[in-house]
Design an enzyme around this catalytic site. Structure first.
Site, mmCIF file in Angstrom:
data_model
loop_
_atom_site.group_PDB
_atom_site.id
_atom_site.type_symbol
_atom_site.label_atom_id
_atom_site.label_comp_id
_atom_site.label_asym_id
_atom_site.label_seq_id
_atom_site.Cartn_x
_atom_site.Cartn_y
_atom_site.Cartn_z
ATOM 1 N N MET A 142 0.852 -1.200 0.000
ATOM 2 C CA MET A 142 0.000 0.000 0.000
ATOM 3 C C MET A 142 0.876 1.235 0.000
ATOM 4 O O MET A 142 1.996 1.211 0.494
ATOM 5 C CB MET A 142 -0.965 0.030 1.194
ATOM 6 C CG MET A 142 -0.354 0.516 2.463
ATOM 7 S SD MET A 142 -1.429 1.183 3.769
ATOM 8 C CE MET A 142 -3.038 0.903 3.269
ATOM 9 N N ASN A 143 0.332 2.342 -0.592
ATOM 10 C CA ASN A 143 0.994 3.629 -0.372
ATOM 11 C C ASN A 143 -0.020 4.719 -0.073
ATOM 12 O O ASN A 143 -0.793 4.560 0.885
ATOM 13 C CB ASN A 143 2.044 3.964 -1.438
ATOM 14 C CG ASN A 143 1.630 3.999 -2.876
ATOM 15 O OD1 ASN A 143 1.252 2.981 -3.433
ATOM 16 N ND2 ASN A 143 1.721 5.145 -3.516
ATOM 17 N N ASP A 144 -0.082 5.787 -0.819
ATOM 18 C CA ASP A 144 -0.804 6.993 -0.388
ATOM 19 C C ASP A 144 -2.247 6.763 0.059
ATOM 20 O O ASP A 144 -2.971 5.976 -0.559
ATOM 21 C CB ASP A 144 -0.918 8.001 -1.539
ATOM 22 C CG ASP A 144 0.345 8.154 -2.351
ATOM 23 O OD1 ASP A 144 1.368 7.573 -1.998
ATOM 24 O OD2 ASP A 144 0.285 8.877 -3.354
ATOM 25 N N GLN A 160 -3.741 3.645 -2.182
ATOM 26 C CA GLN A 160 -2.995 3.074 -3.294
ATOM 27 C C GLN A 160 -2.596 1.647 -2.914
ATOM 28 O O GLN A 160 -1.971 1.433 -1.858
ATOM 29 C CB GLN A 160 -1.728 3.907 -3.559
ATOM 30 C CG GLN A 160 -2.020 5.344 -3.959
ATOM 31 C CD GLN A 160 -2.369 5.462 -5.428
ATOM 32 O OE1 GLN A 160 -1.498 5.482 -6.273
ATOM 33 N NE2 GLN A 160 -3.648 5.549 -5.726
ATOM 34 N N TRP A 168 5.515 -1.869 -5.186
ATOM 35 C CA TRP A 168 4.673 -0.900 -5.896
ATOM 36 C C TRP A 168 4.417 -1.392 -7.326
ATOM 37 O O TRP A 168 5.324 -1.859 -8.005
ATOM 38 C CB TRP A 168 5.374 0.467 -5.918
ATOM 39 C CG TRP A 168 4.527 1.551 -6.513
ATOM 40 C CD1 TRP A 168 3.579 2.278 -5.870
ATOM 41 C CD2 TRP A 168 4.563 2.023 -7.865
ATOM 42 N NE1 TRP A 168 3.012 3.175 -6.750
ATOM 43 C CE2 TRP A 168 3.587 3.048 -7.974
ATOM 44 C CE3 TRP A 168 5.292 1.687 -8.999
ATOM 45 C CZ2 TRP A 168 3.351 3.741 -9.162
ATOM 46 C CZ3 TRP A 168 5.058 2.370 -10.178
ATOM 47 C CH2 TRP A 168 4.097 3.381 -10.247
ATOM 48 N N TRP A 203 -4.049 6.306 -9.757
ATOM 49 C CA TRP A 203 -3.191 6.958 -8.773
ATOM 50 C C TRP A 203 -3.993 7.862 -7.844
ATOM 51 O O TRP A 203 -5.213 7.851 -7.828
ATOM 52 C CB TRP A 203 -2.073 7.719 -9.495
ATOM 53 C CG TRP A 203 -1.046 6.789 -10.086
ATOM 54 C CD1 TRP A 203 -1.024 5.416 -10.008
ATOM 55 C CD2 TRP A 203 0.099 7.164 -10.844
ATOM 56 N NE1 TRP A 203 0.075 4.929 -10.671
ATOM 57 C CE2 TRP A 203 0.788 5.970 -11.196
ATOM 58 C CE3 TRP A 203 0.625 8.379 -11.254
ATOM 59 C CZ2 TRP A 203 1.962 5.989 -11.933
ATOM 60 C CZ3 TRP A 203 1.801 8.395 -11.992
ATOM 61 C CH2 TRP A 203 2.461 7.211 -12.328
ATOM 62 N N THR A 204 -3.254 8.711 -7.155
ATOM 63 C CA THR A 204 -3.839 9.422 -6.015
ATOM 64 C C THR A 204 -4.924 10.429 -6.388
ATOM 65 O O THR A 204 -4.846 11.077 -7.434
ATOM 66 C CB THR A 204 -2.687 10.049 -5.211
ATOM 67 O OG1 THR A 204 -2.102 8.987 -4.474
ATOM 68 C CG2 THR A 204 -3.133 11.130 -4.268
ATOM 69 N N ARG A 267 -0.088 15.684 -11.374
ATOM 70 C CA ARG A 267 -0.831 14.653 -10.625
ATOM 71 C C ARG A 267 -1.362 15.105 -9.258
ATOM 72 O O ARG A 267 -0.952 16.111 -8.722
ATOM 73 C CB ARG A 267 0.018 13.397 -10.454
ATOM 74 C CG ARG A 267 1.350 13.564 -9.782
ATOM 75 C CD ARG A 267 2.090 12.223 -9.812
ATOM 76 N NE ARG A 267 3.365 12.272 -9.149
ATOM 77 C CZ ARG A 267 4.494 12.596 -9.767
ATOM 78 N NH1 ARG A 267 4.508 12.918 -11.044
ATOM 79 N NH2 ARG A 267 5.637 12.603 -9.087
ATOM 80 N N ASP A 268 -2.284 14.275 -8.779
ATOM 81 C CA ASP A 268 -2.819 14.315 -7.415
ATOM 82 C C ASP A 268 -3.736 15.518 -7.149
ATOM 83 O O ASP A 268 -3.400 16.421 -6.361
ATOM 84 C CB ASP A 268 -1.662 14.266 -6.381
ATOM 85 C CG ASP A 268 -0.685 13.139 -6.668
ATOM 86 O OD1 ASP A 268 -1.089 12.144 -7.296
ATOM 87 O OD2 ASP A 268 0.500 13.262 -6.288
HETATM 88 N N1 DQQ Z 1 1.864 8.091 -5.388
HETATM 89 C C1 DQQ Z 1 2.596 9.309 -5.499
HETATM 90 C C2 DQQ Z 1 1.614 10.194 -6.181
HETATM 91 C C3 DQQ Z 1 1.020 9.298 -7.197
HETATM 92 C C4 DQQ Z 1 0.907 8.004 -6.461
HETATM 93 C C5 DQQ Z 1 3.060 9.801 -4.165
HETATM 94 C C6 DQQ Z 1 1.239 6.788 -7.282
HETATM 95 O O1 DQQ Z 1 2.208 11.333 -6.742
HETATM 96 O O2 DQQ Z 1 -0.235 9.760 -7.637
HETATM 97 O O3 DQQ Z 1 3.544 8.760 -3.364
HETATM 98 O O4 DQQ Z 1 1.161 5.622 -6.500
#
Ligand code: DQQ
Length: 655
Positions: A142-144, A160, A168, A203-204, A267-268
């Site tokens: 897992m991430n964000d 994520q 990842w 993504w995020t 992004r994001d």
């Molecule tokens: N994680 C990054 C973001 C992106 C996402 C930051 C991709 O910029 O959208 O950790 O997993």
């Protein structure tokens, strides 16, 4: 007309091949074929043997790292570990790059110790690492945090997630719900990469609840050609409190990188806020050359957008801004505010996650909604060059407004700082920090305060109080607490007044910094002092969380709040840095810290959350030995008095 064959060279390629049992081949042809078969078999054998050797020695992808003969229910002895490590080759620790090619920050832990040989963890030791009350999926990467929100009685958390492994990749949106932000129920994946505009990753993104209560989600998709675009998604059934099914808008993407912005630097999207003209406004992270920026867009319907001239904010030399966030905090009340609120006595936070150093930075400022301009209170500590949410392992965070309890909540990803090989072996990687409430620090006026959500206190059990324990200079005092690696510790420290007066004014400590110091072992007149958590019985392993007081050349005291990971683990292939920062301590305030210990995670809050440090640690002993806590005072010239309350923490229900 027949459909043309797309592979003419391969068509009917077996037409002339003899059938089984058909006429024998000529002897010469037979001999040649036999030689060919023998050579082929020899080559295949060679390739097979080579692959076997590589497999045995490389330890790639989930291989068992346990030293042979070691029982998986035990911890290996130091001798067994050293013999095992001696037999390995250095290239086994080489890190694999993750994410950089796709245009996001490095997702595997790549600095410091990586390159060292992976530690021979046993199943028992790895099982100990899994936390008891932090949110984490049952397995995999897992991430964000994504689109956190409160909706029809439920807290929703998206994140994520890689459904197919502990590294990842294949990024999808995991989803869980909770009534209290502590106990969670996992739900099916909300979104997977299945469209050309997000096939390289969902993504995020962030959630916005519209004025009529409808919910929209904006997220970044990495397209089939790895261009970063913004997409719209919404619940298939807005009346479903669990928000199980999600629909991706049929005309996605709704935004593509504008002229002048690279395909990998867009992004994001944030939660939207309402402008005085009743339009919805969002910002998106980007960069131009080395200047980190936040692009601004207005929309009425989340389908079509108008890009505004200029940016909400930009800071030279900060590089790509990921996961930007923008929200108000009250200067006079301890309640949170909806993202669209502005007015007198309101400050606005701009936060960015810096791709270049992978830390989360914020700055306080004033937002003129009419002009759409945000001005930092103190340009010398602008976004990305000043304050951080957390001085440890804490990245890609995101806030949301909890209208149920009128508070702003911060979520953040705590990444692994061991080797990817160990993550594969344990079958999971990363987790989320305990959600924190965020308020403006009315006492200092120059920072926010972060504090674990109050619901976590429901897990407290068996309080033990230690009142005014004296810790003389250069001593360590064991605290008689039942051995457990799940704790909530609240501690106050008083420094002997005479020692404060005695401290000479030559500024010898004026250049002190947690990171550059020798950690808890470096002695000064007034520090370090604090607690050793996750300590093994002979202190071979320990994670010190401590204060250090220095005095500058003008005679002003400066207090540091630090966490030293250098002795947290005997494993070589894990992070061993020292983390921390200065922390404001006002006149007549006592020094205080709160520490949440949850197995391999330690979250520390200095001075009521003015400065925070998250530690991701990998002790090798405490899975098999008692876990101890000590007070320590490594100052050369000060007596410390400490008062503590310590609770054991039950595990949360995360199913
Ligand atoms: N994680 C990054 C973001 C992106 C996402 C930051 C991709 O910029 O959208 O950790 O997993």
């Amino acid at each position: 007309m027949p459909f043309p064959n797309p592979f003419p060279a391969l068509s009917n390629r077996n037409d002339d091949a003899p059938l089984l049992g058909s006429a024998p081949l000529e002897p010469q042809l037979m001999r040649r074929r036999r030689i060919f078969v023998v050579v082929l078999l020899l080559m295949m054998g060679l390739v097979g043997v080579c692959s076997l050797v590589i497999l045995i020695t490389s330890g790639d992808g989930g291989e068992d790292w346990t030293p042979s003969g070691e029982d998986d229910d035990k911890c290996p002895s130091p001798k067994e570990v050293s013999e095992y490590l001696k037999a390995r080759r250095p290239e086994e620790g080489r890190p694999t790059l993750r994410g950089v090619h796709e245009g996001v920050s490095e997702k595997s832990f790549g600095k410091g110790r990586l390159g060292a040989i992976p530690y021979p963890w046993t199943k028992k030791m790895l099982a100990w690492q899994r936390t008891g009350y932090h949110f984490q999926p049952q397995k995999n990467w897992m991430n964000d945090p994504n689109g956190p929100l409160f909706y029809k009685g439920w807290y929703h958390f998206f994140y994520q997630y890689n459904p197919s492994g502990a590294v990842w990749g294949n990024i999808s949106w995991g989803h869980a719900v909770s009534k209290d932000l502590i106990n969670w129920r996992h739900l099916p994946l909300a979104m997977v990469p299945d469209q050309w505009y997000d096939i390289n990753g969902v993504w995020t993104g962030s959630a916005t609840i519209l004025q009529d209560g409808q919910l929209v989600m904006l997220y970044t998709g990495s397209t089939n050609t790895s261009v970063q675009v913004q997409n719209l998604a919404y619940p298939a059934d807005q009346s479903d409190p669990l928000l199980i099914n999600w629909v991706k808008y049929s005309a996605n993407p709704v935004l593509v990188p504008p002229p002048g912005i690279m395909d990998h630097d867009f992004r994001d999207p944030t939660t939207a806020w309402l402008t005085p003209e009743r339009k919805w406004r969002i910002i998106i992270g980007s960069k131009i050359n080395k200047t980190g920026i936040s692009l601004v867009y207005d929309t009425m319907d989340f389908k079509t957008y108008e890009m505004l001239d200029g940016v909400l904010h930009a800071v030279p030399e900060t590089g790509m801004w990921e996961c930007v966030d923008f929200y108000p905090v009250s200067e006079v009340e301890n309640e949170g505010m909806d993202t669209s609120v502005n007015g007198p006595k309101v400050k606005h936070v701009v936060k960015t996650s810096l791709d270049d150093d992978r830390n989360d930075y914020y700055a306080l400022g004033t937002y003129d909604s009419e002009a759409g301009i945000w001005t930092p209170d103190d340009p010398s500590i602008d976004v990305g060059i000043g304050l951080r949410y957390d001085y440890g392992i804490f990245y890609a965070s995101k806030t949301f407004y909890d209208k149920k309890l009128r508070r702003r909540i911060l979520w953040s990803w705590i990444k692994e700082t061991d080797s990817e090989k160990s993550d594969i072996q344990k079958g999971w990687a990363s987790l989320q920090a305990v959600p924190r409430t965020i308020v403006f620090d009315m006492k200092t006026g120059s920072n926010i305060l972060q504090w674990p959500v109050k619901e976590v206190e429901r897990l407290r059990r068996n309080r033990i109080v230690f009142d005014k324990v004296e810790v003389t200079a250069g001593s360590v005092v064991p605290l008689d607490v039942v051995s457990t690696s799940q704790l909530d510790i609240v501690a106050e420290f008083k420094v002997d007044e005479e020692a404060l007066k005695r401290m000479n004014v030559n500024g010898s400590d004026s250049s002190y910094s947690c990171q550059k110091s020798g950690g808890a072992a470096e002695r000064g007149a007034l520090g370090p002092f604090g607690l050793l958590v996750l300590a093994s019985k002979h202190l071979i392993e320990q994670t010190p969380i401590y204060f250090y007081i220095s005095k500058d050349t003008k005679g002003n005291f400066k207090t540091f709040f630090c966490a030293d990971h250098s002795r947290s683990s005997q494993a070589n292939d894990v992070d061993k840095e020292i983390y921390g920062s200065t922390v404001p301590v006002l006149k007549d305030e006592t020094l205080s810290m709160r520490i949440l210990v949850d197995r391999s995670i330690v979250e520390s809050f200095g001075q009521g959350g003015r400065s925070c440090i998250t530690s991701r640690v990998y002790p090798t002993r405490v899975a098999c030995e008692d876990v101890k806590i000590f007070l320590f005072n490594n100052a050369t010239d000060a007596r410390i008095t400490a008062s503590l309350q310590i609770w054991q923490m039950s595990s949360a229900s995360i199913q």
